[in-house]
Scaffold this motif. Structure first.
Motif, short mmCIF file in Angstrom:
data_model
loop_
_atom_site.label_atom_id
_atom_site.label_comp_id
_atom_site.label_asym_id
_atom_site.label_seq_id
_atom_site.Cartn_x
_atom_site.Cartn_y
_atom_site.Cartn_z
N UNK A 45 0.86 -1.19 0.00
CA UNK A 45 0.00 0.00 0.00
C UNK A 45 0.89 1.24 0.00
N UNK A 46 0.82 2.01 -1.07
CA UNK A 46 1.64 3.20 -1.17
C UNK A 46 0.87 4.47 -0.83
N UNK A 47 -0.45 4.40 -0.86
CA UNK A 47 -1.25 5.57 -0.52
C UNK A 47 -1.47 5.64 0.98
N UNK A 48 -1.90 6.81 1.43
CA UNK A 48 -2.03 7.06 2.87
C UNK A 48 -3.43 7.58 3.16
N UNK A 49 -4.19 6.85 3.96
CA UNK A 49 -5.56 7.26 4.31
C UNK A 49 -5.59 8.22 5.48
N UNK A 50 -4.41 8.58 6.01
CA UNK A 50 -4.37 9.49 7.14
C UNK A 50 -4.49 8.76 8.46
N UNK A 51 -4.13 9.45 9.52
CA UNK A 51 -4.19 8.87 10.86
C UNK A 51 -5.61 8.90 11.42
N UNK A 52 -5.92 7.90 12.21
CA UNK A 52 -7.15 7.86 12.97
C UNK A 52 -6.79 7.96 14.46
N UNK A 53 -7.81 8.09 15.29
CA UNK A 53 -7.56 8.38 16.70
C UNK A 53 -6.62 7.37 17.35
N UNK A 54 -6.80 6.09 17.05
CA UNK A 54 -6.00 5.06 17.71
C UNK A 54 -4.55 5.03 17.22
N UNK A 55 -4.21 5.85 16.21
CA UNK A 55 -2.85 5.87 15.68
C UNK A 55 -1.93 6.83 16.44
N UNK A 56 -2.47 7.63 17.34
CA UNK A 56 -1.65 8.62 18.04
C UNK A 56 -1.13 8.07 19.36
N UNK A 57 0.08 8.51 19.72
CA UNK A 57 0.71 8.11 20.97
C UNK A 57 1.14 9.35 21.74
N UNK A 58 0.82 9.36 23.01
CA UNK A 58 1.17 10.50 23.85
C UNK A 58 2.69 10.71 23.84
N UNK A 59 3.12 11.94 23.59
CA UNK A 59 4.54 12.28 23.62
C UNK A 59 5.25 12.17 22.28
N UNK A 60 4.62 11.56 21.28
CA UNK A 60 5.30 11.44 19.98
C UNK A 60 5.36 12.79 19.28
N UNK A 61 6.46 13.00 18.55
CA UNK A 61 6.61 14.22 17.75
C UNK A 61 6.53 13.84 16.28
N UNK A 62 5.70 14.55 15.56
CA UNK A 62 5.46 14.29 14.14
C UNK A 62 6.08 15.43 13.34
N UNK A 63 7.02 15.10 12.47
CA UNK A 63 7.62 16.09 11.57
C UNK A 63 6.79 16.08 10.29
N UNK A 64 6.19 17.21 9.97
CA UNK A 64 5.24 17.27 8.84
C UNK A 64 5.98 17.52 7.52
N UNK A 65 5.46 16.94 6.47
CA UNK A 65 6.11 16.98 5.16
C UNK A 65 5.90 18.32 4.44
N UNK A 66 6.73 18.52 3.46
CA UNK A 66 6.67 19.56 2.43
C UNK A 66 6.82 20.98 2.99
#
Length: 343
Positions: A1-22
Motif C-alpha cells: 500500500x503506497x497511498x495514505x488514508x491518514x491517521x485515525x484516533x488510535x494511531x496517536x501516541x502521547x509524547x510522539x513528535x510528528x515532523x510534517x512533510x513539504x
C-alpha cells in the motif's frame, strides 16, 4: 500500500513528535492572494515603506498567513480524518515571516481522550512553525476531534493537558526593532491609539462579507489544507463542504480593520473556538471586545487583548452565549488574542 488514508484516533501516541512533510517557501504571491481573498488592509503588512518607518526591514506577510501555512502542513498528519477542529490555546508569534522565508512544521501529541460514543476521540497537539534557520516563528496548541478506524480499538488512558487561559502579557514577543513612536495614523487609516480603548469596550465592525464556495476552496488549496470535510462533499451526511475555520478567522480579522485599523500585529492566541459550522452562502460579520491592556518595553508600542467574534448575518448584536452557557447558533468564531497597537 503506497497511498495514505491518514491517521485515525488510535494511531496517536502521547509524547510522539510528528515532523510534517513539504516545507513551503513564502513569496509575495502569498500576500497578494491573501489580500485578494480577504479585505485585509492593515498598513504594516501592505507597505514596505510603512513597515520600515516602524522599525522593520520590510513588510512581513500577515500574521495569519504564517498561521495558515504552518497549520496547513499539519493537516495530513493531524486532522485529515477530523470531525471538527475544536480549539486553540497558548499561541505565540515569535518572529515575523517575510517573503523568501521557508516554513516547516512539527507537532507533539500532548493529550488524548476518547469520546464516550467510542467512535472518535480528541487529540491535543503543540505545533511549532520553523523557518529555514530552524528558528521558531510560531507555537500553538490545538485540539481536534478525530474519527476512529476501528470502534473496537481500546481507548488510551485519558490525558487532557492543563492549558493556560491566556498568554501573560510579559511573555508577548515584540518583533526586534519595532518602534511606533513615529507612527503615521493618517496612512494607517484611523486615529485611535492604545489609550483610546477601554477594557470592556465593544466594537461593532459594521461590514459583512458573504462566503463564496470558490473563495473557500481557493483558500484551502493555497494553504495546502487537505482535510476531507473541506474538499469532499460526500464526506458529510448533509453533502456540504465545511468552510475551513481559518477562512472565518481571516475574514473576521480583516473585517475588524473598521474600528481596529491600528491593531497591527497579532502576537498571541489565547483561546479560540469554532462555535458553529460555516457554509458557502453565509454572510459573516464581526464584533470585538477589549479584554485587557498592557504596556510593552518597545518604543510607542502597547498591547490590547481582544475578543474577536464572527457571526452570521442576523445574529443578536453582541450576542455570544445563551442562558445555559452554550454558544448562540449564529456565532461562528470566538477568538481571544493579543495585538500590538501604537501608544
Amino acid at each position: 500500500m503506497k497511498t495514505n488514508a491518514g491517521r485515525f484516533f488510535e494511531d496517536y501516541r502521547l509524547g510522539e513528535t510528528i515532523v510534517h512533510a513539504v516545507p513551503r517557501t513564502v513569496s509575495g504571491g502569498e500576500r497578494a492572494l491573501y489580500h485578494a481573498l480577504y479585505p485585509a488592509r492593515h498598513a504594516l503588512y501592505s507597505s514596505d515603506e510603512f513597515a520600515r518607518a516602524c522599525g522593520l526591514p520590510a513588510a512581513p506577510v500577515d500574521d495569519l498567513v504564517a498561521f495558515h501555512l504552518v497549520f496547513g502542513k499539519t493537516v495530513p498528519d493531524i486532522s485529515l480524518n477530523a470531525v471538527a477542529n475544536l480549539g486553540y490555546a497558548e499561541g505565540r508569534w515569535l518572529k515575523p515571516v517575510f517573503p523568501g522565508d521557508t516554513l516547516r512544521s512539527e507537532s507533539t501529541v500532548i493529550g488524548l481522550k476518547e469520546n464516550s460514543n467510542g467512535k472518535s476521540g480528541v487529540v491535543y497537539v503543540r505545533t511549532r512553525g520553523l523557518n529555514q534557520q530552524g528558528e521558531a516563528v510560531l507555537d500553538y496548541v490545538r485540539w481536534v476531534m478525530v474519527r476512529k478506524r476501528d470502534e473496537a480499538a481500546p481507548a488510551p488512558e485519558a490525558n487532557v493537558p492543563a492549558l493556560s487561559k491566556a498568554v501573560p502579557a510579559a511573555d508577548l514577543v515584540v518583533p526586534e526593532g519595532l518602534d511606533f513612536s513615529r507612527y503615521d495614523f493618517t496612512l494607517a487609516g484611523e486615529p485611535h491609539r492604545w489609550g483610546d480603548y477601554d477594557i470592556g469596550e465593544r466594537i461593532d465592525h459594521v461590514d459583512g462579507v458573504t462566503i463564496e464556495e470558490s473563495e473557500h476552496m481557493l483558500a484551502t488549496r493555497l494553504w495546502q489544507n487537505t482535510a476531507k470535510v473541506h474538499f469532499d462533499a460526500t464526506n458529510r451526511p448533509d453533502g456540504k463542504r465545511l468552510i475551513y475555520g481559518g477562512h472565518v478567522i481571516s475574514m473576521a480579522r480583516a473585517l475588524s480593520f473598521n474600528g481596529l485599523a491600528n491593531a497591527q500585529m497579532i502576537v498571541a492566541l489565547n483561546a479560540g473556538a469554532h462555535a458553529n459550522p460555516c457554509f458557502a452562502g453565509d454572510t459573516v460579520r464581526a464584533w470585538s471586545e477589549v479584554l485587557d491592556k498592557a504596556e510593552t518595553s518597545a518604543p510607542g508600542v502597547g498591547a490590547l487583548r481582544l475578543r474577536l467574534v464572527a457571526v452570521k448575518h442576523g445574529a443578536e448584536p453582541f450576542g455570544l452565549r445563551d442562558e445555559a452557557g452554550k454558544y448562540q447558533p449564529g456565532v461562528l468564531l470566538d477568538l481571544d488574542y493579543w495585538a500590538l497597537v501604537p501608544r
